[in-house]
Design a protein around this motif. Sequence first.
Motif, short mmCIF file in Angstrom:
data_model
loop_
_atom_site.label_atom_id
_atom_site.label_comp_id
_atom_site.label_asym_id
_atom_site.label_seq_id
_atom_site.Cartn_x
_atom_site.Cartn_y
_atom_site.Cartn_z
N GLU A 168 46.92 103.35 -0.14
CA GLU A 168 46.76 103.20 1.30
C GLU A 168 46.67 104.58 1.96
O GLU A 168 47.43 105.49 1.63
CB GLU A 168 47.95 102.44 1.90
CG GLU A 168 48.11 101.02 1.36
CD GLU A 168 48.95 100.98 0.10
OE1 GLU A 168 49.22 102.06 -0.46
OE2 GLU A 168 49.35 99.88 -0.32
N ASN A 169 45.74 104.70 2.92
CA ASN A 169 45.50 106.01 3.55
C ASN A 169 46.53 106.37 4.61
O ASN A 169 46.66 107.54 4.97
CB ASN A 169 44.10 106.01 4.20
CG ASN A 169 43.00 105.97 3.16
OD1 ASN A 169 43.05 106.68 2.17
ND2 ASN A 169 42.01 105.11 3.37
N ASP A 170 47.25 105.37 5.13
CA ASP A 170 48.16 105.65 6.23
C ASP A 170 49.58 105.98 5.76
O ASP A 170 50.50 106.05 6.56
CB ASP A 170 48.20 104.46 7.19
CG ASP A 170 48.56 103.15 6.50
OD1 ASP A 170 48.63 103.14 5.26
OD2 ASP A 170 48.75 102.14 7.20
N ILE A 302 39.68 93.55 8.98
CA ILE A 302 40.79 94.49 9.16
C ILE A 302 40.52 95.79 8.41
O ILE A 302 40.80 96.89 8.90
CB ILE A 302 42.11 93.85 8.65
CG1 ILE A 302 42.49 92.64 9.52
CG2 ILE A 302 43.22 94.89 8.67
CD1 ILE A 302 42.78 92.99 10.96
N THR A 303 39.94 95.67 7.22
CA THR A 303 39.61 96.87 6.43
C THR A 303 38.61 97.74 7.18
O THR A 303 38.76 98.98 7.23
CB THR A 303 39.03 96.46 5.07
OG1 THR A 303 40.01 95.70 4.36
CG2 THR A 303 38.66 97.69 4.25
N ASN A 306 40.35 99.48 10.06
CA ASN A 306 41.19 100.60 9.61
C ASN A 306 40.37 101.77 9.12
O ASN A 306 40.71 102.93 9.37
CB ASN A 306 42.13 100.12 8.51
CG ASN A 306 43.20 99.16 9.01
OD1 ASN A 306 43.55 99.19 10.19
ND2 ASN A 306 43.70 98.30 8.14
N ASN A 307 39.26 101.49 8.43
CA ASN A 307 38.42 102.57 7.92
C ASN A 307 37.80 103.38 9.05
O ASN A 307 37.68 104.61 8.96
CB ASN A 307 37.31 102.01 7.03
CG ASN A 307 37.82 101.59 5.67
OD1 ASN A 307 38.91 101.97 5.25
ND2 ASN A 307 37.04 100.79 4.97
N GLY A 310 41.08 104.09 11.90
CA GLY A 310 42.21 104.77 11.27
C GLY A 310 41.82 106.09 10.65
O GLY A 310 42.66 106.97 10.45
N GLN A 311 40.54 106.27 10.30
CA GLN A 311 40.12 107.49 9.64
C GLN A 311 39.08 108.25 10.46
O GLN A 311 39.31 109.36 10.90
CB GLN A 311 39.54 107.14 8.26
CG GLN A 311 40.54 106.49 7.32
CD GLN A 311 39.92 106.14 5.98
OE1 GLN A 311 39.05 106.82 5.48
NE2 GLN A 311 40.38 105.05 5.38
N ARG A 314 40.26 108.73 14.25
CA ARG A 314 41.65 109.11 14.48
C ARG A 314 41.77 110.41 15.26
O ARG A 314 42.50 110.49 16.26
CB ARG A 314 42.36 109.24 13.13
CG ARG A 314 43.81 109.66 13.25
CD ARG A 314 44.43 109.87 11.88
NE ARG A 314 45.80 110.34 11.97
CZ ARG A 314 46.52 110.74 10.93
NH1 ARG A 314 45.99 110.70 9.70
NH2 ARG A 314 47.75 111.17 11.09
N GLU A 364 38.28 99.97 20.28
CA GLU A 364 39.56 99.91 19.58
C GLU A 364 40.62 99.22 20.42
O GLU A 364 41.39 98.39 19.92
CB GLU A 364 40.03 101.32 19.22
CG GLU A 364 41.35 101.34 18.46
CD GLU A 364 41.77 102.72 18.04
OE1 GLU A 364 42.76 102.84 17.30
OE2 GLU A 364 41.11 103.70 18.45
N LYS A 368 42.59 95.84 19.21
CA LYS A 368 44.02 95.91 18.94
C LYS A 368 44.83 95.04 19.89
O LYS A 368 45.73 94.32 19.45
CB LYS A 368 44.50 97.37 19.04
CG LYS A 368 44.03 98.26 17.90
CD LYS A 368 44.48 99.69 18.09
CE LYS A 368 45.97 99.85 17.99
NZ LYS A 368 46.39 101.27 18.02
#
Length: 618
Positions: A168-170, A302-303, A306-307, A310-311, A314, A364, A368
Amino acid sequence: MVGRQGGSARRSAGAPVKGSPLLLFLPGIDGVGMGLILHHRSLGNVGSSKSGVCTFPLMIGHLLKLCLFPFPTGYSGITFHEGLVKLVEHTLRVEHAMNPNKPIYIVGDSFGGCLALAVAAPTSFGKSQLQPLLPLLESLPDELHITVPYLLSFIMGDPVKMAMATVENDLPPPQILDKLSTALTSLLPRLSDLSDIIPKDTLLWKLKLLKSAASYTNSRLHAVKAEVLLLASGKDNMLPSGDEAKRLWTSLQNCRVRYFKDSGHTLLLEGGINLLTVIKGTHMYRRSKHYDHLRDYLPPTITEFNNFFGQRNRWFNIATSPVIFSTLKDGRLVRGLAGIPDEGPVLFIGYHMLMGLELGPLYEAFLKEKRICVRGLAHPLLFSKKDETSQQELSQLDFMRVFGSLPVSPINMYKLFSKKSFVLLYPGGAREALHRKDPLIVSCWILEGLSKGEEYRLFWPSQPEFVRMAARFGVTIIPFGTVGEDDLAQLVLDYNDQMTIPFTRDWIRDINQDVVRIRTDEKQQLSDQDVYLPGLLPKIPGRFYYLFGKPIETRGMEKVVEDKSKANSLYLEIKSEVEKIMSYLKEKREVDPYRGIIERTVYQASGGSADQIPSFEI
């Protein structure tokens, strides 16, 4: 799954979407379909997965009965097209006969790329690093065959990236390193298992079959008419994937490329790459012969969320620290999106920041807080394929498509409203998002670049067509404003500047050639919608502010549909509201103690939450 008896079984990770297309996966030289391991669940959740994920000996066992292949000796009698191609073609014909209007996707991994409809999957095996292995393998004693998988691992892919696919990246850095170490260690016994899965005779058979396949499929390249999506690796030590992608991109009639410059040969096994996202981002997923922006749209997973957020997004969020307000029905302002209706149809009408900088935080926030995917209506040029290259990387535009953007047009707006969607429309369009410096300033580029320009100026057309269509469907219209672009970057080279430079002038004319013109009936200032890339000078980041105004209900406004004067009156009211919102935000940000990035950093260092950094009082 293609099996010993020549039958098939459907394999899916979840209940398929009604009317979803089929996917046939043809494995690489490993023969066990490892390339689909990381993607099977996501693909299965959006449609049936007809998978060729089986051990290669089982497929060969079937072909022994079907084609009388001489195995494991007598390799000279093997012909690629006599067996494997016929098997795949037969499978496709059967599936097509049962569902003639349903698309069939063929995903070929490495060797499977040769096999994928042979006429649509040429290879560059003649330049492969596997060629020198043939005489070595033939002379290698059987007891040393166990070393072959380790030898192949050096050219198959990056083991660190393969191991990172399960991390996991987080997580905090120490935990990431610990999990990465564990994952790398677990790869070693899997490599030794390959020597049992692929015996020496089987591996030799496959390599020689691959050589035959390369020759056969390259001879059929001219006949390929199907859509082809190539995923090419920039660090492929087995095949010259980059050069091959360029060759196929120029040779195939209908080919697109997504280039992963940091990936190895086994890119589908590496972290950070999602096959479904690539298919969706290129608008290649569909349930019928032609792509439909509504029927074939799949909400982001969700993936994917997050990709991207979240990346990729960010650091942008850290720099701009967006703060969002909305307006309740009674007129009170609240932080967050409580003032946004939970059900559509809803139309958001607002100001388009320079380069659309406001879009990421806006999408986002809705995903969310409200679990809503806003469908943005964008310039048709953003969906054009004409400027793609043989080294086209997965881009921001691809993610825009994944998150629901579609070309702006009356028919698309009509369909969205009829489906009760949440729609985002910028009446100012490209002219507003790619605004220019103030033409009244003296033409000195340094002074002009540091001066105020057209930011926060609306470039709306004279015709209020969206108002009349919204009233027809009883849409709730929410005007909104965004402020902060001038705290992030300064425009120094605008359209007029670039049109005086021969190189950029030719580039602008080229990319805008044959593009659908949206405002041909407007005055020069509004009809001038040429797309270009502004030259920006970064600043020490300030902050982004969003305010969604009081919802305007059009239900019961039937007269607006027929009466142009009433429609125009409502249109001007919405425009005025957007201008008032931006004036309010520009004034209030002056008293925000956390407008600067330094103040926000100190706040977070003292234990404050990054998501709840205070702002001005409302």
